[in-house]
Motif scaffolding. Sequence first.
Motif, PDB file in Angstrom:
ATOM      1  N   VAL A 212       0.842  -1.201   0.000  1.00  0.00           N
ATOM      2  CA  VAL A 212       0.000   0.000   0.000  1.00  0.00           C
ATOM      3  C   VAL A 212       0.873   1.246   0.000  1.00  0.00           C
ATOM      4  O   VAL A 212       0.608   2.213  -0.740  1.00  0.00           O
ATOM      5  CB  VAL A 212      -0.954  -0.022   1.220  1.00  0.00           C
ATOM      6  N   GLN A 213       1.928   1.253   0.801  1.00  0.00           N
ATOM      7  CA  GLN A 213       2.844   2.394   0.808  1.00  0.00           C
ATOM      8  C   GLN A 213       3.562   2.530  -0.532  1.00  0.00           C
ATOM      9  O   GLN A 213       3.814   3.637  -1.018  1.00  0.00           O
ATOM     10  CB  GLN A 213       3.858   2.230   1.946  1.00  0.00           C
ATOM     11  N   PHE A 214       3.884   1.393  -1.137  1.00  0.00           N
ATOM     12  CA  PHE A 214       4.536   1.388  -2.446  1.00  0.00           C
ATOM     13  C   PHE A 214       3.645   2.044  -3.497  1.00  0.00           C
ATOM     14  O   PHE A 214       4.096   2.828  -4.333  1.00  0.00           O
ATOM     15  CB  PHE A 214       4.869  -0.062  -2.814  1.00  0.00           C
ATOM     16  N   VAL A 215       2.349   1.709  -3.452  1.00  0.00           N
ATOM     17  CA  VAL A 215       1.400   2.272  -4.418  1.00  0.00           C
ATOM     18  C   VAL A 215       1.173   3.764  -4.155  1.00  0.00           C
ATOM     19  O   VAL A 215       1.027   4.567  -5.095  1.00  0.00           O
ATOM     20  CB  VAL A 215       0.069   1.495  -4.357  1.00  0.00           C
ATOM     21  N   LYS A 216       1.155   4.160  -2.888  1.00  0.00           N
ATOM     22  CA  LYS A 216       0.921   5.560  -2.541  1.00  0.00           C
ATOM     23  C   LYS A 216       2.102   6.464  -2.896  1.00  0.00           C
ATOM     24  O   LYS A 216       1.924   7.679  -3.052  1.00  0.00           O
ATOM     25  CB  LYS A 216       0.643   5.684  -1.041  1.00  0.00           C
ATOM     26  N   SER A 217       3.300   5.904  -3.021  1.00  0.00           N
ATOM     27  CA  SER A 217       4.497   6.711  -3.243  1.00  0.00           C
ATOM     28  C   SER A 217       4.413   7.434  -4.588  1.00  0.00           C
ATOM     29  O   SER A 217       3.967   6.888  -5.592  1.00  0.00           O
ATOM     30  CB  SER A 217       5.739   5.825  -3.198  1.00  0.00           C
ATOM     31  N   ASN A 218       4.890   8.670  -4.615  1.00  0.00           N
ATOM     32  CA  ASN A 218       4.875   9.469  -5.842  1.00  0.00           C
ATOM     33  C   ASN A 218       6.190   9.421  -6.601  1.00  0.00           C
ATOM     34  O   ASN A 218       6.284   9.918  -7.710  1.00  0.00           O
ATOM     35  CB  ASN A 218       4.548  10.931  -5.517  1.00  0.00           C
ATOM     36  N   SER A 219       7.230   8.844  -5.977  1.00  0.00           N
ATOM     37  CA  SER A 219       8.553   8.871  -6.595  1.00  0.00           C
ATOM     38  C   SER A 219       8.942   7.562  -7.258  1.00  0.00           C
ATOM     39  O   SER A 219      10.057   7.424  -7.721  1.00  0.00           O
ATOM     40  CB  SER A 219       9.604   9.225  -5.534  1.00  0.00           C
ATOM     41  N   ILE A 220       8.025   6.609  -7.296  1.00  0.00           N
ATOM     42  CA  ILE A 220       8.392   5.317  -7.865  1.00  0.00           C
ATOM     43  C   ILE A 220       8.368   5.384  -9.392  1.00  0.00           C
ATOM     44  O   ILE A 220       7.552   6.103  -9.974  1.00  0.00           O
ATOM     45  CB  ILE A 220       7.428   4.209  -7.376  1.00  0.00           C
ATOM     46  N   PRO A 221       9.256   4.645 -10.074  1.00  0.00           N
ATOM     47  CA  PRO A 221       9.276   4.653 -11.542  1.00  0.00           C
ATOM     48  C   PRO A 221       8.347   3.602 -12.133  1.00  0.00           C
ATOM     49  O   PRO A 221       8.653   3.030 -13.170  1.00  0.00           O
ATOM     50  CB  PRO A 221      10.740   4.314 -11.843  1.00  0.00           C
ATOM     51  N   VAL A 222       7.232   3.347 -11.476  1.00  0.00           N
ATOM     52  CA  VAL A 222       6.294   2.321 -11.929  1.00  0.00           C
ATOM     53  C   VAL A 222       4.979   2.987 -12.296  1.00  0.00           C
ATOM     54  O   VAL A 222       4.450   3.800 -11.537  1.00  0.00           O
ATOM     55  CB  VAL A 222       6.072   1.249 -10.851  1.00  0.00           C
ATOM     56  N   ILE A 223       4.439   2.615 -13.439  1.00  0.00           N
ATOM     57  CA  ILE A 223       3.154   3.134 -13.902  1.00  0.00           C
ATOM     58  C   ILE A 223       2.118   2.025 -13.734  1.00  0.00           C
ATOM     59  O   ILE A 223       2.240   0.955 -14.331  1.00  0.00           O
ATOM     60  CB  ILE A 223       3.222   3.556 -15.382  1.00  0.00           C
ATOM     61  N   LEU A 224       1.122   2.270 -12.886  1.00  0.00           N
ATOM     62  CA  LEU A 224       0.062   1.285 -12.685  1.00  0.00           C
ATOM     63  C   LEU A 224      -0.989   1.430 -13.777  1.00  0.00           C
ATOM     64  O   LEU A 224      -1.448   2.540 -14.059  1.00  0.00           O
ATOM     65  CB  LEU A 224      -0.585   1.474 -11.319  1.00  0.00           C
ATOM     66  N   VAL A 225      -1.345   0.308 -14.397  1.00  0.00           N
ATOM     67  CA  VAL A 225      -2.397   0.325 -15.415  1.00  0.00           C
ATOM     68  C   VAL A 225      -3.687   0.856 -14.809  1.00  0.00           C
ATOM     69  O   VAL A 225      -4.413   1.643 -15.421  1.00  0.00           O
ATOM     70  CB  VAL A 225      -2.593  -1.089 -16.001  1.00  0.00           C
ATOM     71  N   ASN A 226      -3.987   0.411 -13.562  1.00  0.00           N
ATOM     72  CA  ASN A 226      -5.133   0.914 -12.820  1.00  0.00           C
ATOM     73  C   ASN A 226      -4.668   1.188 -11.400  1.00  0.00           C
ATOM     74  O   ASN A 226      -4.382   0.266 -10.643  1.00  0.00           O
ATOM     75  CB  ASN A 226      -6.273  -0.113 -12.841  1.00  0.00           C
ATOM     76  N   SER A 227      -4.566   2.450 -11.054  1.00  0.00           N
ATOM     77  CA  SER A 227      -4.035   2.813  -9.737  1.00  0.00           C
ATOM     78  C   SER A 227      -5.078   2.707  -8.634  1.00  0.00           C
ATOM     79  O   SER A 227      -4.744   2.855  -7.461  1.00  0.00           O
ATOM     80  CB  SER A 227      -3.491   4.247  -9.779  1.00  0.00           C
ATOM     81  N   TYR A 228      -6.343   2.447  -8.995  1.00  0.00           N
ATOM     82  CA  TYR A 228      -7.402   2.352  -7.997  1.00  0.00           C
ATOM     83  C   TYR A 228      -7.544   0.905  -7.518  1.00  0.00           C
ATOM     84  O   TYR A 228      -8.502   0.216  -7.833  1.00  0.00           O
ATOM     85  CB  TYR A 228      -8.720   2.874  -8.565  1.00  0.00           C
ATOM     86  N   LEU A 229      -6.565   0.465  -6.754  1.00  0.00           N
ATOM     87  CA  LEU A 229      -6.614  -0.874  -6.193  1.00  0.00           C
ATOM     88  C   LEU A 229      -7.544  -0.877  -4.990  1.00  0.00           C
ATOM     89  O   LEU A 229      -7.503   0.030  -4.154  1.00  0.00           O
ATOM     90  CB  LEU A 229      -5.214  -1.329  -5.794  1.00  0.00           C
ATOM     91  N   VAL A 230      -8.381  -1.933  -4.876  1.00  0.00           N
ATOM     92  CA  VAL A 230      -9.462  -1.954  -3.893  1.00  0.00           C
ATOM     93  C   VAL A 230      -9.281  -3.127  -2.936  1.00  0.00           C
ATOM     94  O   VAL A 230      -8.963  -4.252  -3.349  1.00  0.00           O
ATOM     95  CB  VAL A 230     -10.836  -2.061  -4.595  1.00  0.00           C
ATOM     96  N   CYS A 231      -9.523  -2.878  -1.636  1.00  0.00           N
ATOM     97  CA  CYS A 231      -9.499  -3.938  -0.624  1.00  0.00           C
ATOM     98  C   CYS A 231     -10.772  -4.780  -0.734  1.00  0.00           C
ATOM     99  O   CYS A 231     -11.864  -4.245  -0.943  1.00  0.00           O
ATOM    100  CB  CYS A 231      -9.424  -3.343   0.785  1.00  0.00           C
ATOM    101  N   GLN A 232     -10.622  -6.082  -0.575  1.00  0.00           N
ATOM    102  CA  GLN A 232     -11.789  -6.967  -0.560  1.00  0.00           C
ATOM    103  C   GLN A 232     -12.022  -7.554   0.827  1.00  0.00           C
ATOM    104  O   GLN A 232     -13.150  -7.826   1.213  1.00  0.00           O
ATOM    105  CB  GLN A 232     -11.622  -8.086  -1.594  1.00  0.00           C
ATOM    106  N   HIS A 233     -10.957  -7.772   1.579  1.00  0.00           N
ATOM    107  CA  HIS A 233     -11.027  -8.294   2.949  1.00  0.00           C
ATOM    108  C   HIS A 233     -10.066  -7.478   3.819  1.00  0.00           C
ATOM    109  O   HIS A 233      -9.103  -6.892   3.305  1.00  0.00           O
ATOM    110  CB  HIS A 233     -10.642  -9.774   2.979  1.00  0.00           C
TER     111      HIS A 233
END
Length: 550
Positions: A212-233
């Motif tokens: 979650v922290q990895f996804v929230k970071s603004n300095s990562i060189p990774v482009i998420l196809v869909n940045s809206y990852l959702v919790c299920q449990h």
Amino acid sequence: MASVSHYCLLVLVFLDSHAAQPSCLPGCTCSEDSFGRALQCMSTSLGMIPRKLPEELKRLRIENSPLFELPQGSFINMSTLEYLWLNFNNITVIHLGALEHLSELKELRLEGNKLRSVPWTAFQATPLLRVLDLKHNRIDVLPELALQFLVNLTYLDLSSNRLTVVSKGVFSNWLAYQKPHQPGCGARIHSGLVLALHDNPWLCDCRLRGLVQFVKSNSIPVILVNSYLVCQHPLSKAGQLFHETELSVCMKPQISTSNASVTIQMGQNVTLRCLAQASPSPTIVWTYPLSMWREFDVLTSSTAEDTALSELVIPAAHLVDRGNYTCVASNSIGRSTLVISLQVQPAQTLSVPHSAFFPSDGNAYVDLRVVKQTVHGILLEWFAVADTPEEKWFTLYIASDETLKKEVVHIGPGINTYAVDDLLPSTKYEACLSLGGQPPRRGRCVVFVTGRDHGELEGRERLLHITVVLCAVLLAVPVGAYVWAAQAPCSCREWGLHCCPHRRKAPRCPRAVPQHRDCSYREHIAVCEDRLGHRDDEGDEEKDEEEDRG
């Protein structure tokens, strides 16, 4: 003449070059363009990767086929292959050496297969791989070093799988991710690393905190196809976006209790409690010396996030229940224990309730059970505790419907089993155990009924199955025997209607034990057996047959 000879030579060279090429596979299409030779097999019956393929093949596409595995050496003689598309097949297993000889492979697509795991070390054989598409599979685990050999990867699609928890280290240890952070490497990065992780059943607890922290970071060189990852449990976080959730740090369980030393009088009810705080949520179990003989209800509830309360309920405590009770809480991080001491004092003037497990007077405890079937009967086993320090002798009383005589067996100390042999079919038996030569007391007996003698084991098994399924009060004992410990008197019909409410007719009962045998037996009601016991008379049997035909 010279021109004719030159023309014939060109024709021979043309024919020779085509003769050297193998014909295309049946149902497949072969082509060649500026990118090289290609083979495409769509909706064919291929069950394995073909062995004889065109030389210098650059692209191979097999889709909608029954292909179910990639064994070792699947791509021998395909060292020039650069694009491999195996989408929408039935691939379930990729063997460790399946990708050998594919040193030039740049793109591997395995969308829409049935992969549960991937041999990530197999990518050691594909150092130039840039695109890996694994979406719409069943992958549920991503190891910490899964991407260590994918150093040139620019596109990774793991969407629509079954991933629940992924460590941040999977991506932070990825060499492709580390390249931009190395001195002098920025100029060689032409584009970002494209990563697809959406549509997975994410479990948002502390184990996902790093991702979650990895996804929230603004300095990562990774482009998420869909940045809206959702919790299920868990349910408390279901539907929350990664950007909105806050996850705690993982910790092993910490257990506490309001009272670590409990003292009660014999016959009182008592509840032992332990509170466990942990992340992720803990699993709580209780251990105590007589857990094999004394089974108590355990109630577990969640009082707050990452906090669980467990309650061990002991009804009408006996002297035998005193001792240490250990609460054990564990999660993926570790385990912790807490010991609660229970002291049970002998009853003075306190009245002890009558029950099937506690005698109405005296402080002795006796638990008698049928544990298994022997060749010709059953095996009884008991557990007994008395206040007296001297060695305990036991007296076992066995009676049946068919005989008025009661069998009495005296058993010496140190013995806790007895085999009852030569049992008659369709007969109710009652066995009672007492200390010394005392008469049997209420609550120290067990009643069991033998099944009909069908002459075939299959029939007896079927008979037992039907009885256990229809009447859950009957305990499942070995073939041909049925056991029920009576606790409260009631009529057979009332009991049968209660435990078998969906039956058209009430279950029948074996004959009751004659009242003049022994007063200690009057408290036990007949054992209910669905149409398997004695018939009251022939008229009842004929009436039942007419109802069945109707």
